[in-house]
Enzyme design. Structure first.
Site, PDB file in Angstrom:
ATOM      1  N   SER A 142      16.075 -41.555 -36.193  1.00  0.00           N
ATOM      2  CA  SER A 142      15.249 -42.665 -36.660  1.00  0.00           C
ATOM      3  C   SER A 142      13.810 -42.277 -36.384  1.00  0.00           C
ATOM      4  O   SER A 142      13.539 -41.413 -35.534  1.00  0.00           O
ATOM      5  CB  SER A 142      15.593 -43.955 -35.900  1.00  0.00           C
ATOM      6  OG  SER A 142      14.575 -44.931 -36.047  1.00  0.00           O
ATOM      7  N   TYR A 155      16.641 -49.474 -28.104  1.00  0.00           N
ATOM      8  CA  TYR A 155      16.893 -48.659 -29.296  1.00  0.00           C
ATOM      9  C   TYR A 155      16.076 -47.374 -29.249  1.00  0.00           C
ATOM     10  O   TYR A 155      16.597 -46.279 -29.516  1.00  0.00           O
ATOM     11  CB  TYR A 155      16.545 -49.464 -30.543  1.00  0.00           C
ATOM     12  CG  TYR A 155      16.806 -48.732 -31.841  1.00  0.00           C
ATOM     13  CD1 TYR A 155      18.100 -48.579 -32.331  1.00  0.00           C
ATOM     14  CD2 TYR A 155      15.763 -48.195 -32.584  1.00  0.00           C
ATOM     15  CE1 TYR A 155      18.349 -47.922 -33.518  1.00  0.00           C
ATOM     16  CE2 TYR A 155      15.996 -47.526 -33.775  1.00  0.00           C
ATOM     17  CZ  TYR A 155      17.287 -47.392 -34.243  1.00  0.00           C
ATOM     18  OH  TYR A 155      17.519 -46.727 -35.422  1.00  0.00           O
TER      19      TYR A 155
END
Length: 284
Positions: A142, A155
């Site tokens: 990501s 995250y």
């Protein structure tokens, strides 16, 4: 077709970017084993692609489930050329100050077990097959693996961990297995959050991301399919023998946005019930 006769196992392949990768790899001639939690979605994918796909239901946190997935893939298609650890959850940008202290440990465990442990287990159970085929691993990272504000601390920490995992596994598995990572950017999918924070029924598609991503260099919110070319690139054998330990920022240019207004801690004092008068004076 660039991936004709190749066999792929992907986790989290029933929706979002994972589902788009399945579609693209089938288009490119590959056979695909799809691992996911939704039996209904797996059946839909099998109906769509016929004998080019096999679906396996399970939890990425379970070694037994992932071992069964690898064995099913080999029984069905004879080998595993490419493993794509892709299953994950997002924390919806939940900041540390907003995470209840009694939920922090549970939320941490859930995020890391899905986003990191699931990747490790999938590599472990597929390793003998990948070495035998001189195959490769392509992990979904990501933009949060490189830059702040792509999620909250939980995250972001998992995605930074995966960056290290790519580098370590590329070293450990050389010269038999190539290991690379694709750091995707924003996309509207049904990616959910951790149940520990009561975010498991909320999806990214519930958010209005389109307006915000008009400010990204590419000028729009990209689709799941837009990201699939990077995975084909790394999986394809002819042109990618040199690629291992590579981390591709494939995020619509989020990392080169330049200086923007800083609002990271704008309401921190309010949330902590502090005022400017409560702060220690620092003499420089």
């Amino acid at each position: 077709m660039r991936l004709e006769n190749e066999v792929v196992l992907i986790t989290g392949g029933t929706s979002g970017v994972g589902s788009a990768i399945v579609d693209r790899f089938v288009e490119e001639g590959a056979k695909v084993a799809v691992f996911g939690r939704s039996i209904e979605r797996l059946k839909t994918i099998e109906e769509k692609h016929g004998n080019k796909v096999v679906g396996i239901a399970g939890d990425v946190r379970s070694l037994d489930d992932l071992k069964r997935a690898a064995e099913t893939c080999v029984e069905k298609f004879g080998k595993i050329d490419t493993l794509i650890p892709n299953a994950g959850i997002w924390d919806f940008g939940r900041s540390l100050v907003d995470i209840p202290e009694e939920k922090l440990g549970e939320a941490f465990d859930e995020m890391f077990h899905v986003n990191v442990k699931g990747y490790l287990i999938s590599m472990k159970v597929c390793l003998p097959y990948l070495v035998k085929s001189r195959g490769n691993v392509i992990v979904t990272i990501s933009n949060a693996g490189f830059y702040p504000n792509g999620g909250g601390p939980l995250y972001t920490a998992t995605k930074h961990a995966i960056v290290g995992l790519v580098r370590e596994m590329a070293f450990e598995l050389a010269p038999y297995v190539r290991v690379n990572g694709v750091a995707i950017g924003g996309v509207s999918t049904n990616l959910r959050g951790p149940a520990a924070l009561e975010l498991d029924q909320l999806t990214i598609s519930d958010l209005n991301l389109d307006e915000g991503f008009k400010q990204a260099p590419v000028g729009e919110l990209l689709s799941s399919y837009d990201y699939t070319g990077a995975y084909v690139f790394f999986a394809e054998r002819k042109d990618n023998r040199p690629a291992t330990g590579a981390l591709l920022n494939y995020d619509g240019g989020l990392g080169i946005r330049g200086l923007a207004s800083f609002t990271g801690s704008a309401d921190l004092l309010e949330k902590l019930n502090l005022t400017e008068e409560d702060l220690m004076k620092v003499n420089i």
